[in-house]
Design a protein around this motif. Structure first.
Motif, PDB file in Angstrom:
ATOM      1  N   LEU A 131      -4.111   7.033   3.444  1.00  0.00           N
ATOM      2  CA  LEU A 131      -3.899   5.590   3.373  1.00  0.00           C
ATOM      3  C   LEU A 131      -4.700   4.873   4.450  1.00  0.00           C
ATOM      4  N   ALA A 132      -4.711   5.430   5.666  1.00  0.00           N
ATOM      5  CA  ALA A 132      -5.482   4.820   6.750  1.00  0.00           C
ATOM      6  C   ALA A 132      -6.975   4.843   6.436  1.00  0.00           C
ATOM      7  N   GLY A 149     -12.333   0.599   2.724  1.00  0.00           N
ATOM      8  CA  GLY A 149     -12.271  -0.343   1.613  1.00  0.00           C
ATOM      9  C   GLY A 149     -12.094   0.274   0.241  1.00  0.00           C
ATOM     10  N   ILE A 150     -11.347   1.365   0.158  1.00  0.00           N
ATOM     11  CA  ILE A 150     -11.043   1.969  -1.136  1.00  0.00           C
ATOM     12  C   ILE A 150      -9.697   1.424  -1.606  1.00  0.00           C
ATOM     13  N   PRO A 151      -9.614   0.781  -2.771  1.00  0.00           N
ATOM     14  CA  PRO A 151      -8.321   0.312  -3.273  1.00  0.00           C
ATOM     15  C   PRO A 151      -7.355   1.484  -3.403  1.00  0.00           C
ATOM     16  N   SER A 152      -6.141   1.328  -2.895  1.00  0.00           N
ATOM     17  CA  SER A 152      -5.229   2.465  -2.810  1.00  0.00           C
ATOM     18  C   SER A 152      -4.874   3.039  -4.174  1.00  0.00           C
ATOM     19  N   TYR A 153      -4.714   2.194  -5.198  1.00  0.00           N
ATOM     20  CA  TYR A 153      -4.358   2.720  -6.518  1.00  0.00           C
ATOM     21  C   TYR A 153      -5.520   3.523  -7.095  1.00  0.00           C
ATOM     22  N   VAL A 154      -6.709   2.960  -7.049  1.00  0.00           N
ATOM     23  CA  VAL A 154      -7.874   3.685  -7.561  1.00  0.00           C
ATOM     24  C   VAL A 154      -8.128   4.936  -6.726  1.00  0.00           C
ATOM     25  N   GLY A 155      -7.900   4.845  -5.436  1.00  0.00           N
ATOM     26  CA  GLY A 155      -8.085   6.000  -4.573  1.00  0.00           C
ATOM     27  C   GLY A 155      -7.143   7.139  -4.922  1.00  0.00           C
ATOM     28  N   MET A 156      -5.878   6.809  -5.221  1.00  0.00           N
ATOM     29  CA  MET A 156      -4.933   7.858  -5.595  1.00  0.00           C
ATOM     30  C   MET A 156      -5.241   8.411  -6.983  1.00  0.00           C
ATOM     31  N   GLN A 212      -2.069  17.483  -1.310  1.00  0.00           N
ATOM     32  CA  GLN A 212      -1.674  17.266   0.075  1.00  0.00           C
ATOM     33  C   GLN A 212      -2.844  17.520   1.017  1.00  0.00           C
ATOM     34  N   GLY A 213      -3.647  18.527   0.727  1.00  0.00           N
ATOM     35  CA  GLY A 213      -4.827  18.784   1.544  1.00  0.00           C
ATOM     36  C   GLY A 213      -5.821  17.644   1.492  1.00  0.00           C
ATOM     37  N   PHE A 214      -6.023  17.070   0.310  1.00  0.00           N
ATOM     38  CA  PHE A 214      -6.922  15.917   0.188  1.00  0.00           C
ATOM     39  C   PHE A 214      -6.390  14.733   1.000  1.00  0.00           C
ATOM     40  N   CYS A 215      -5.076  14.525   0.950  1.00  0.00           N
ATOM     41  CA  CYS A 215      -4.490  13.398   1.681  1.00  0.00           C
ATOM     42  C   CYS A 215      -4.537  13.625   3.195  1.00  0.00           C
TER      43      CYS A 215
END
Length: 209
Positions: free
Chosen positions: A33-34, A40-47, A196-199
């Motif tokens: 998230l940070a 500047g990655i939108p959080s929804y598109v990023g997830m 989880q590793g990606f996050c």
């Protein structure tokens, strides 16, 4: 089929009226998230990007059932939900791109089409997809999904919830539903561990950021 190592499990679970299983896990998304906010990655598109990338990393989540036979895709792509200005549910399909900037541009274009009602909904969606959804209004402990009862549906469902502060961290519930004839708890666990590793290390996960 004769050489497929899952043929017995597939036959056993596929004969059931409800051959699906699901698991919900709580993941720490603090670094992801940070990082998304920083670049500047939108959080929804990023997830959407991270969950699709994690699912593609697990071969069992790329197997589908077509004409009664299992088949494996080289890659699967996100089909996800969003709300239009009137808060009506829309369905949007995008093609996964490894480069996050290319994926963001492509996803935004498809989202605009879906919000305008021009994306075709789930008609002719194909099998090489993941059904993704987000419940940003709540932190949940389990999720159930509408499923057809007139034939096997092997498309995994992945749903995540709101970003929830927890002490100095941020957590997020993630639910994965699969056809048990094609995947077991081991493979569901691998998906959760990969995501989880990606996050935890988003700099490496977001290719092209």
């Amino acid at each position: 089929m004769a050489a497929w190592e899952r043929r017995e499990a597939y036959a056993f679970f596929n004969a059931m009226g409800q051959p699906y299983c699901s698991v919900t896990c709580e993941l720490d998304v603090t670094p992801a998230l940070a990082f998304m906010r920083q670049v500047g990655i939108p959080s929804y598109v990023g997830m959407i990007y991270l969950t699709t990338k994690a699912a593609n990393a697990v071969p069992e989540l790329r197997v589908r059932i077509e004409d009664g036979q299992p088949c494996a895709y080289d890659a699967v792509h996100p089909s996800f939900t969003l709300l239009d200005e009137a808060e009506r549910l829309r369905f949007c399909r995008a093609r996964f791109r490894e480069n996050i900037r290319e994926f963001i541009a492509h996803a935004k274009e498809r989202m605009a089409q879906a919000e305008a009602g021009d994306d075709g909904g789930l008609r002719n969606c194909g099998q090489d997809v993941l059904y993704l959804s987000c419940l940003p209004w709540m932190h949940f402990t389990s999720v159930s999904h509408p499923m057809p009862m007139n034939g096997p549906d092997a498309i995994p469902r992945i749903t995540w919830g709101r970003f929830t502060p927890r002490a100095e961290r941020v957590v997020m519930a993630v639910d994965l539903m699969v056809h048990h004839g094609l995947a077991d708890g081991l493979h569901m666990g691998r998906f959760m561990q990969t995501l989880q590793g990606f996050c935890a290390e988003p700099e490496g996960a977001f290719t092209g950021a």
